[in-house]
Design a protein around this motif. Structure first.
Motif, PDB file in Angstrom:
ATOM      1  N   ILE A  11      -1.011   7.508   8.555  1.00 29.36           N
ATOM      2  CA  ILE A  11      -2.182   7.913   7.515  1.00 29.36           C
ATOM      3  C   ILE A  11      -2.826   6.838   7.060  1.00 29.36           C
ATOM      4  N   ILE A  12      -2.544   5.723   6.669  1.00 28.35           N
ATOM      5  CA  ILE A  12      -2.361   4.401   6.510  1.00 28.35           C
ATOM      6  C   ILE A  12      -2.804   3.330   7.724  1.00 28.35           C
ATOM      7  N   ILE A  13      -2.171   3.549   8.649  1.00 28.65           N
ATOM      8  CA  ILE A  13      -3.242   2.773   9.961  1.00 28.65           C
ATOM      9  C   ILE A  13      -4.083   3.814  11.018  1.00 28.65           C
TER      10      ILE A  13
ATOM     11  N   TYR B  95       6.722   8.772   5.754  1.00 34.79           N
ATOM     12  CA  TYR B  95       5.977   8.775   7.266  1.00 34.79           C
ATOM     13  C   TYR B  95       4.720   9.054   7.151  1.00 34.79           C
ATOM     14  N   ILE B  96       4.860  10.679   6.815  1.00 33.95           N
ATOM     15  CA  ILE B  96       3.351  10.889   7.051  1.00 33.95           C
ATOM     16  C   ILE B  96       2.042   9.855   6.022  1.00 33.95           C
TER      17      ILE B  96
ATOM     18  N   VAL C 183       1.184  -1.367   0.385  1.00 35.62           N
ATOM     19  CA  VAL C 183      -0.152   0.204   0.236  1.00 35.62           C
ATOM     20  C   VAL C 183       1.121   1.552   0.303  1.00 35.62           C
ATOM     21  N   VAL C 184       2.022   1.511   0.937  1.00 30.02           N
ATOM     22  CA  VAL C 184       2.198   2.752   0.474  1.00 30.02           C
ATOM     23  C   VAL C 184       3.854   2.713  -0.236  1.00 30.02           C
TER      24      VAL C 184
ATOM     25  N   ALA D 112       0.902  -4.920   9.966  1.00 26.76           N
ATOM     26  CA  ALA D 112       0.856  -4.049   8.872  1.00 26.76           C
ATOM     27  C   ALA D 112       1.427  -3.202   8.944  1.00 26.76           C
ATOM     28  N   ALA D 113       1.650  -2.322  10.522  1.00 29.77           N
ATOM     29  CA  ALA D 113       2.979  -0.870  10.307  1.00 29.77           C
ATOM     30  C   ALA D 113       4.437  -1.162  10.445  1.00 29.77           C
ATOM     31  N   PHE D 114       4.955  -2.420  11.068  1.00 28.10           N
ATOM     32  CA  PHE D 114       6.064  -3.233  10.596  1.00 28.10           C
ATOM     33  C   PHE D 114       5.958  -3.490   8.863  1.00 28.10           C
TER      34      PHE D 114
END
Length: 517
Positions: free
Chosen positions: A220-222, A215-216, A191-192, A436-438
């Motif tokens: 936002i995604i999380i 990073y931004i 995604v990112v 997911a953030a990982f």
């Protein structure tokens, strides 16, 4: 941070070889590999494709005879008080099925097996529709009511069919949750990275992966994912109801434009697919081409038929009869593989990049840039190149994001087989978001944890080896339910129809209805 990632890669260094062994077994033994033709097929492939053929014949090819019926069910307007509508469940399942692998998986499959891989993808998908039907019906038969929602799927029908043992349901729930947690980093990564790629196309500049932009975007995604996931299954389906049709239609239209621009290459496409399908090396690669990425193990099969990972959405539906959702599950396989994956195949095959000077490197790479390279080859030196590449990347981003939402939601449903209290469910949601953030952090760090990604391949094959035998155990109940559905004599579906006494929801539904008669 780099040392942390390297340490994690090292810890999971044994996963890749173990996963490969299980997927290739017993072709990794010389005595088996020496058997003519049969020696090319692993037990996993025989199990999946063989089951599809067997169930197709036993069901009277429901995937064909009831296809139109499935379309009518999807378009029928219904007022749903409990759970979600059959159409919403279909979209939710499609959110998982139609993922990034529909692009990069087909690219990898063609790189390995040539264009002929597409033909065998169609064959295996056709029979996979029957397996998906079996899973969907089982999920509906043994679903349970929780407040204003339905919960069910592999952990639920697995427990019921295997002696109603608590530990079996808990084990299957943990197995699925671990599978999802191993897949979530890749979806966060996809995604990112696709958002960054779209920004580069629009601005015409290169954006460093460790820039403040990423990073931004990651934050936002999380944040948005948390807002949706903590709203429960109904909130998730509100988003998938909107995103799945949009991303599917957008992708279909975009690729159709590419095909029209290269209409003279259409005969070459079919010639390459059908002539390549019957070459021994293409046949071998083609069976593996039914899946996302190189071969079967890259995300299992593109449609996940036989894996049991889509069954949670089937159970969430407020269907009138268990077989209704089975039919829609079957159509989901058709949409994913016969439609979406085939369109991806058009792009890759017609562009000729897979067999060009860089063809050897394609066999080892399955990333989005390899697919966009094919897009560029089909729109050389035109303004359409940037536009179509942007749209393809946007679809890829939506594919990945809906998969992310689906995995979190299905993990939540599976967790209900362990404990149903809100606190425990919220813990599962938080863990999924963290994982997911990982994956997003991996992208920012410019690293890909290959050994950790291999864990998802291991999870795939383990679920297949558990789920398919369970489907066989429950097959007689699906066959009985199917005969009842085909008979269509107006009698309601209850436990007695299949010769059991524990289909609690369906029995209570009939009892409640009889109160008002």
């Amino acid at each position: 941070m780099e040392k942390v990632f390297e340490s994690i890669n090292g810890i999971f260094s044994f996963i890749g070889p173990l996963s490969d062994f299980l997927w290739d077994f017993p072709t990794n033994f010389s005595w088996y590999a020496s058997i003519p033709l049969l020696g090319n097929f692993s037990f996993a492939i025989i199990l999946l494709l063989g089951s599809g053929i067997f169930f197709s014949f036993r069901l009277g090819f429901m995937q064909v005879t009831h296809f139109k019926k499935g379309i009518r069910i999807m378009t029928e307007k219904r007022v749903v008080k409990t759970g979600i509508s059959p159409l919403a469940a279909f979209f939710l399942s499609s959110a998982m099925r139609v993922g990034p692998g529909n692009i990069i998986g087909v690219t990898g499959a063609i790189a390995v097996g040539g264009p002929g891989a597409l033909f065998w993808m169609w064959v295996s998908a056709f029979f996979g529709m029957a397996v998906a039907y079996m899973e969907g019906v089982l999920a509906q038969i043994f679903k349970e009511k929780k407040g204003d929602e339905f919960i069910g799927g592999l952990p639920f029908y697995g427990r019921k069919l295997l002696g109603n043992k608590v530990w079996i349901g808990v084990f299957l729930s943990i197995l699925y949750i671990l599978y999802a947690l191993c897949c979530l980093p890749a979806q966060g990564f996809n995604v990112v990275s696709s958002v960054g790629r779209m920004a580069e196309i629009v601005t015409g500049t290169s954006i460093e992966s460790d820039s403040i932009f990423y990073y931004i975007v990651g934050a936002i995604i999380i944040f948005t994912t948390a807002l949706i996931a903590f709203g429960g299954i109904r909130k998730v389906t509100k988003w998938t109801d909107k995103m799945v049709p949009v991303m599917a239609v957008l992708y279909v239209l975009t690729v159709l434009v590419l095909i029209i621009l290269n209409v003279k290459s259409i005969p070459y496409f079919f010639h390459a697919v059908f002539t390549g399908a019957f070459k021994p090396e293409a046949f071998f690669g083609g069976v593996f081409g039914t899946v996302l990425a190189q071969g079967v193990k890259r995300g299992l099969m593109s449609n996940e038929a036989g894996q049991g990972t889509i069954t949670m959405s089937a159970a969430a539906s407020d269907a009138k009869h268990p077989c209704e959702q089975g039919i829609l599950a079957s159509i989901g396989v058709f949409l994913d593989t016969i439609v979406i994956c085939t369109l991806s195949g058009f792009v890759v095959v017609m562009a000729h990049c897979w067999d060009g000077p860089n063809g050897e490197t394609w066999a080892g790479l399955d990333k989005l840039p390899k697919f966009t390279e094919s897009v560029a080859a089909l729109t050389p030196g035109t303004a359409a190149n940037a536009i179509i590449t942007f749209l393809i990347t946007l679809c890829f981003c939506m594919f990945a994001y809906t998969c992310l939402l689906g995995m979190i939601s299905f993990s939540e449903i599976a967790a209900n087989r362990i404990r149903k209290d809100r606190g425990f469910i919220n813990v599962i949601r938080c863990i999924a978001l963290f994982v997911a953030a990982f994956g997003i952090l991996c992208n920012i760090a410019g690293l890909e944890l290959g050994n950790l990604w291999a864990f998802s391949d291991l999870g795939n094959i383990l679920i297949v080896y558990f789920n398919v035998p369970i489907v066989y155990v429950g097959a007689k109940y699906v066959f009985r339910a199917t005969r009842h559905y085909k008979k269509n004599d107006g009698t309601p579906f209850t436990s007695k129809v299949i010769g059991r006494d524990d289909c609690r929801y369906w029995d209570e539904k009939v009892a409640e209805k009889n109160k008002f008669l």
